[in-house]
Design an enzyme around this catalytic site. Structure first.
Site, PDB file in Angstrom:
ATOM      1  N   HIS A 162      25.468   8.517  16.108  1.00  0.00           N
ATOM      2  CA  HIS A 162      24.819   7.488  16.932  1.00  0.00           C
ATOM      3  C   HIS A 162      24.844   6.190  16.137  1.00  0.00           C
ATOM      4  O   HIS A 162      24.298   6.106  15.039  1.00  0.00           O
ATOM      5  CB  HIS A 162      23.382   7.873  17.281  1.00  0.00           C
ATOM      6  CG  HIS A 162      22.724   6.890  18.192  1.00  0.00           C
ATOM      7  ND1 HIS A 162      22.811   6.976  19.571  1.00  0.00           N
ATOM      8  CD2 HIS A 162      21.994   5.774  17.944  1.00  0.00           C
ATOM      9  CE1 HIS A 162      22.151   5.980  20.122  1.00  0.00           C
ATOM     10  NE2 HIS A 162      21.652   5.217  19.159  1.00  0.00           N
ATOM     11  N   CYS A 163      25.469   5.159  16.701  1.00  0.00           N
ATOM     12  CA  CYS A 163      25.662   3.900  15.992  1.00  0.00           C
ATOM     13  C   CYS A 163      24.663   2.860  16.493  1.00  0.00           C
ATOM     14  O   CYS A 163      24.728   2.455  17.659  1.00  0.00           O
ATOM     15  CB  CYS A 163      27.089   3.390  16.182  1.00  0.00           C
ATOM     16  SG  CYS A 163      27.420   1.837  15.314  1.00  0.00           S
ATOM     17  N   PRO A 164      23.741   2.394  15.645  1.00  0.00           N
ATOM     18  CA  PRO A 164      22.780   1.379  16.102  1.00  0.00           C
ATOM     19  C   PRO A 164      23.428   0.036  16.392  1.00  0.00           C
ATOM     20  O   PRO A 164      22.880  -0.763  17.163  1.00  0.00           O
ATOM     21  CB  PRO A 164      21.798   1.282  14.922  1.00  0.00           C
ATOM     22  CG  PRO A 164      22.571   1.747  13.740  1.00  0.00           C
ATOM     23  CD  PRO A 164      23.510   2.793  14.252  1.00  0.00           C
TER      24      PRO A 164
END
Length: 361
Positions: A153-155
């Protein structure tokens, strides 16, 4: 009146967009600093100015396009056949013992192309999404759903990077790196003039200075990140699988999904070369099943009958689940890998009986 819990969730969801807003502001400022302050205000040579602006806008468009695709491409949901039916849900809820629940899950999974297990050897099941997890699928607590071939999951994109947008993410890294390197290289001579008092004393000189610092700093971090993900693509691993190898019936195998560098690359970028550099979806497969190349680690495996190729095993001998037809793209990947492997063995004059090519859907 909305519950307080839902309002709190909405507030958190808004906060998740802060990194994306930060990147967008940096990119918008860099456009102004490069196009207006550097090219229009500072560069006097018309030919140099036109070339810089042309190349810059090509990289800028590709960078923004791939970034947009990475952000707004929604993760794909697993196919319906992986979701539990209502009777199966009730049956699973009635079972109290873990062994009985696993027996129910094994019965449901027997017709599905599921070959990975938990580290303890159990069927991978998500009790929040109520589904049997396809191979390489993981539940994301931020997205609140199971993500096919989840990488991380890439912020910075406020999205999960997985099967649906991994190609876009790779192109985003590539074009952002090229963008930063181009800005750094073309801004360098004017950055030097700033320190030697070769630039007029205007606000442009401060934009040029900070533009060089920002572009060069991002170039270093992006270079390491892009190189790492190139390595993952060549090995056909996700970030999660790089830290914890997927577990099969014979045990963990970090190379279980690797088909060779060429096939691994095409699994992400597709067969059509004309789409490789464009942020359009061209990955192979459906995200729920993947061809595998597994190493058989059972030293007590019985010898095969004469005339049988020891390097090729049927799915029934390796898994308790019956196979399903591969998609054409997956089948082509696997068949090409088998034919190339046969040619290599013929050239060496020997075969590796430990290598197992297994067809999955």
């Amino acid at each position: 009146m909305a519950p307080s819990g839902s309002r709190s969730d909405d507030c958190w969801r808004v906060l998740y967009w802060i990194p994306v807003l930060f990147i967008s502001l940096i990119v918008a400022w860099s456009y102004y600093a490069y196009v207006v302050q550097l090219c229009i205000e500072s560069i006097e040579n018309m030919g140099e100015k036109v070339v810089y602006l042309l190349v810059y806008h090509v990289l800028f468009i590709m960078f923004v396009w791939s970034y947009w695709q990475t952000i707004f491409t929604k993760p794909m949901n697993p196919l319906k056949e992986f979701h539990l039916s209502h009777p199966d849900k009730e049956l699973l809820e009635r079972e109290d013992r873990r062994e009985s629940q696993q027996e129910v899950l094994r019965r449901i999974a027997k017709d599905l192309p599921i070959y990975t297990r938990t580290m303890s050897g159990a069927i991978r099941y998500c009790d929040r999404c109520l589904l049997l997890k396809p191979d390489r699928c993981h539940h994301c607590s931020a997205c609140e759903m199971c993500i096919l071939k989840m990488d991380h999951h890439c912020p910075w994109v406020n999205n999960c990077v997985g099967f649906a947008n991994y190609k876009f993410f790779m192109l985003f890294l590539a074009y952002s790196l090229l963008y930063c390197l181009f800005v750094t290289a073309t801004d360098l001579q004017y950055f030097i003039q700033f320190w030697t008092n070769g630039l007029p004393d205007t606000q442009a000189k401060f934009h040029i200075m900070f533009l060089f610092f920002a572009a060069s700093t991002f170039s270093v971090s992006l270079a390491f990140l892009f190189a790492y993900h190139c390595w993952l693509v060549c090995k056909n691993r996700s970030t999660l699988e790089a830290f914890r190898a997927p577990a099969f019936q014979h045990g963990p195998d970090k190379n279980g999904f690797s088909l060779g560098t060429n096939k691994n690359f095409r699994q992400v970028f597709g067969e059509e070369k004309k789409y490789w550099l464009l942020p359009v979806f061209s990955s192979l497969g459906d995200g729920c099943s993947f061809p595998t190349c597994l190493v058989n680690q059972d030293p007590e495996q019985p010898s095969l009958p004469p005339g049988r190729n020891p390097s090729i095993k049927s799915v029934g001998e390796s898994h308790q689940f019956p196979p399903k037809p591969l998609r054409e793209s997956q089948s082509r990947l696997l068949n090409n890998g088998q034919s190339e492997g046969s040619e290599d063995r013929d050239k060496r004059g020997t075969s590796n009986p430990a290598l197992t090519i297994e067809k999955e859907t």
